[in-house]
Design a protein around this motif. Structure first.
Motif, PDB file in Angstrom:
ATOM      1  N   GLY A  84     -11.907   5.381  -6.757  1.00  0.00           N
ATOM      2  CA  GLY A  84     -11.094   6.025  -6.176  1.00  0.00           C
ATOM      3  C   GLY A  84      -9.528   5.563  -5.583  1.00  0.00           C
ATOM      4  O   GLY A  84      -9.136   5.361  -5.075  1.00  0.00           O
ATOM      5  N   ALA A  85      -9.494   4.374  -6.614  1.00  0.00           N
ATOM      6  CA  ALA A  85      -7.984   3.321  -6.695  1.00  0.00           C
ATOM      7  C   ALA A  85      -6.663   4.642  -6.597  1.00  0.00           C
ATOM      8  O   ALA A  85      -6.008   4.332  -5.828  1.00  0.00           O
ATOM      9  N   ASP A  86      -6.522   5.565  -7.098  1.00  0.00           N
ATOM     10  CA  ASP A  86      -5.551   6.122  -7.471  1.00  0.00           C
ATOM     11  C   ASP A  86      -5.537   7.441  -6.074  1.00  0.00           C
ATOM     12  O   ASP A  86      -4.331   7.734  -5.703  1.00  0.00           O
ATOM     13  N   ARG A  87      -6.370   7.472  -5.614  1.00  0.00           N
ATOM     14  CA  ARG A  87      -6.556   8.583  -4.827  1.00  0.00           C
ATOM     15  C   ARG A  87      -6.287   7.935  -3.915  1.00  0.00           C
ATOM     16  O   ARG A  87      -5.718   8.104  -2.717  1.00  0.00           O
ATOM     17  N   VAL A  88      -6.345   6.492  -3.516  1.00  0.00           N
ATOM     18  CA  VAL A  88      -6.004   5.585  -2.491  1.00  0.00           C
ATOM     19  C   VAL A  88      -4.529   5.560  -2.433  1.00  0.00           C
ATOM     20  O   VAL A  88      -3.558   5.916  -1.773  1.00  0.00           O
ATOM     21  N   ALA A  89      -3.739   4.874  -3.560  1.00  0.00           N
ATOM     22  CA  ALA A  89      -2.707   5.571  -3.526  1.00  0.00           C
ATOM     23  C   ALA A  89      -1.393   6.462  -3.371  1.00  0.00           C
ATOM     24  O   ALA A  89      -0.272   6.191  -2.603  1.00  0.00           O
ATOM     25  N   ALA A  90      -2.327   7.567  -3.582  1.00  0.00           N
ATOM     26  CA  ALA A  90      -1.960   9.076  -2.851  1.00  0.00           C
ATOM     27  C   ALA A  90      -1.617   9.285  -1.928  1.00  0.00           C
ATOM     28  O   ALA A  90      -0.456   9.440  -0.782  1.00  0.00           O
ATOM     29  N   LEU A  91      -3.380   8.270  -1.020  1.00  0.00           N
ATOM     30  CA  LEU A  91      -3.093   8.223   0.098  1.00  0.00           C
ATOM     31  C   LEU A  91      -1.944   8.015   1.147  1.00  0.00           C
ATOM     32  O   LEU A  91      -1.282   7.545   1.927  1.00  0.00           O
ATOM     33  N   ALA A  92      -1.230   5.979   0.385  1.00  0.00           N
ATOM     34  CA  ALA A  92      -0.437   5.520   1.099  1.00  0.00           C
ATOM     35  C   ALA A  92       0.897   5.985   0.915  1.00  0.00           C
ATOM     36  O   ALA A  92       1.697   5.405   1.666  1.00  0.00           O
ATOM     37  N   ARG A  93       0.862   6.227  -0.120  1.00  0.00           N
ATOM     38  CA  ARG A  93       2.314   6.045  -0.583  1.00  0.00           C
ATOM     39  C   ARG A  93       3.183   7.429   0.703  1.00  0.00           C
ATOM     40  O   ARG A  93       4.366   6.401   0.942  1.00  0.00           O
ATOM     41  N   PRO A  94       3.625   8.227   1.079  1.00  0.00           N
ATOM     42  CA  PRO A  94       4.347   8.555   2.340  1.00  0.00           C
ATOM     43  C   PRO A  94       4.426   7.698   2.925  1.00  0.00           C
ATOM     44  O   PRO A  94       5.316   7.837   3.833  1.00  0.00           O
ATOM     45  N   PHE A  95       3.367   6.113   3.619  1.00  0.00           N
ATOM     46  CA  PHE A  95       3.806   6.280   4.627  1.00  0.00           C
ATOM     47  C   PHE A  95       4.283   4.219   4.152  1.00  0.00           C
ATOM     48  O   PHE A  95       4.270   3.714   5.236  1.00  0.00           O
ATOM     49  N   ALA A  96       4.345   3.430   3.131  1.00  0.00           N
ATOM     50  CA  ALA A  96       4.432   3.064   3.085  1.00  0.00           C
ATOM     51  C   ALA A  96       5.562   2.558   1.254  1.00  0.00           C
ATOM     52  O   ALA A  96       5.891   3.738   0.361  1.00  0.00           O
TER      53      ALA A  96
END
Length: 481
Positions: free
Chosen positions: A380-392
């Motif tokens: 789920g690395a791509d999903r993790v990236a999407a989750l973090a993107r608005p905050f970093a």
């Protein structure tokens, strides 16, 4: 509704702190609506304290002085003050205030506003020295002390951004406001906790069984020296009374831990970061799983080395740039840092960073979208990236300079905007945090259950019983002791 209030101050020792408490009440207590009762509990300097206290309050309206015949302890003095010395005919609320506590402007009005909320039974205030009611509670400078000046500065900036109140497992006894009708119905403090420590927790949990809540009033600030109005072996008393509390309320330690984990707001959690002071802001990074950790460390040092205190976890044998703090231990999630650099973060990394760092930089050393044949994609690395993107800020190692600019802009942003941002991030990742905590607790509980079952099976086995019998016979043999 504004309840008339009796403020009870048990007096034992430490005259200087007591006089600061008196001065705070003189300045901030509206005696047209409220009254103050000082009860001398006959400490070693009772006569000296009596003379100084009477000289301070004089014949001031709304201030009353009484003295016990002998020392009753904190619990006994509070009970006598509320049930014997004052009948309650003129007051609808009772505030028990330590003599080493110093009220500030508006404290009682703020607390009474919370007490009037539905099913609120006890209210405490924010402070500089009140365990989980302290602000700031978690610190970025691990060696720093919470001073009155620092607490005043942080509270004045942060309090307007906090909700008016929050539900807590228990309230803090140094400044303890409750409804008079609850004392009438359920009594005040249990003498089992005399002379003090734990009595306020027992009261909160007793009335909680009847649906009453303990809350903190975020708009009220009462400073607290701590421990100066009490004598005796505090450590032994605390330990003994904590054991009694946990015997009566086995859930209490878990309740306090849960409040610390998810009962607070992100704004109060990061209060020490939001109102910066002192040394350079801390920046943390974990490079243990990075292929070329030394190179990335040098890049981070080049960009952030000036103006930040850098600390890292590094692979064994990897040299750290000069001035870095290197640790091999897992970080304490309650040890806050200003910035965390996350390199190809996993979901667990983000959950940890959500609790520990106010600002994030995400460094991508691999593409965020990879084929299904890749273990990273299946994890789920791509999903993790999407989750973090608005905050970093998300950058490659060669784009760290732009990340520095983004961090500096975040640090200079208006406080209310940063608070809103952190609350949104906190709400996004809290479900993952709670799920991880629940899974860990379930796993731990299952492991304990399994081990206990295996131990019971062992004790019930024939070989164990035989071994015990042999040991008993052997102990009786000549020459054995």
């Amino acid at each position: 509704m504004t309840r008339s209030t009796l403020v009870v101050v048990p007096v034992y020792g430490d005259l200087d702190s007591l006089l600061r408490c008196v001065d705070g009440l003189v300045e901030h207590l509206d005696t047209d609506r409220h009254r103050a009762l000082f009860v001398n509990d006959c400490g070693p300097d009772a006569d000296t304290i009596e003379a100084a206290l009477l000289a301070r309050i004089g014949d001031r309206a709304g201030f009353r002085y009484e003295r016990n015949d002998h020392n009753l302890g904190f619990v006994g003095t509070c009970n006598r003050a509320v049930t014997e010395l004052d009948t309650g005919a003129e007051t609808e609320a009772v505030l028990l205030l330590n003599s080493d506590a110093v009220p500030t402007a508006g404290f009682l009005d703020a607390m009474l506003a919370v007490l009037d909320e539905d099913r609120t039974g006890v209210v405490t205030a924010r402070s500089d020295n009140a365990t989980i009611a302290s602000i700031p509670y978690r610190l970025t400078n691990r060696g720093a002390a919470r001073t009155e000046e620092r607490t005043r500065a942080v509270w004045s900036e942060v309090a307007p951004l906090l909700p008016e109140s929050q539900v807590m497992p228990v309230a803090m006894g140094f400044c303890f406001l409750t409804r008079r009708e609850l004392i009438t119905e359920y009594g005040l403090f249990d003498e089992a906790f005399a002379p003090g420590y734990g009595e306020e927790n027992d009261y909160c949990l007793r009335i909680a069984a009847h649906g009453w809540l303990a809350k903190i009033a975020n708009r009220a600030l009462v400073l607290h020296a701590g421990g100066k109005s009490f004598s005796g072996n505090r450590t032994a008393l605390r330990a003994a009374h904590q054991r009694e509390l946990e015997r009566r309320y086995p859930f209490l330690p878990d309740a306090v831990a849960a409040y610390q984990r998810h009962g607070t707001t992100a704004t109060e959690r990061f209060a020490d970061v939001l109102v910066p002071a002192g040394p350079a802001p801390r920046l943390a990074v974990d490079l243990r799983h990075v292929a070329d950790a030394a190179r990335l460390a040098r890049q981070i040092d080049t960009v952030f080395g000036d103006g930040f205190a850098l600390e890292a976890r590094l692979p064994a044998g990897t040299p750290a740039p000069d001035g870095w703090t290197v640790t091999t231990d897992d970080p304490d999630p309650d040890d806050l840092v200003t910035v965390q650099v996350l390199v190809d973060p996993t979901p667990a990394d983000l959950v940890e960073a959500n609790r520990r760092a106010a600002h994030w930089v995400v460094v991508r050393t691999e593409p965020t979208t990879v084929p299904w044949s890749s273990p990273q994609h299946r994890a789920g690395a791509d999903r993790v990236a999407a989750l973090a993107r608005p905050f970093a800020d998300e950058v490659t190692p060669d784009e760290l300079e732009s990340a520095r600019e983004g961090v500096e802009n975040s640090l200079l942003a208006p406080l209310d905007g940063t608070s809103t941002f952190l609350e949104r991030r906190w709400a996004t990742f809290l479900p993952l945090d709670l799920a991880a905590a629940a899974a860990s607790a379930s796993s731990s509980s299952g492991e304990v259950t399994r081990l206990r079952r295996e131990l019971n099976d062992l004790r019930a086995s024939r070989s164990f019983r035989t071994g015990q019998a042999i040991a008993k016979v052997a102990s009786r043999l000549p020459g054995r002791r």
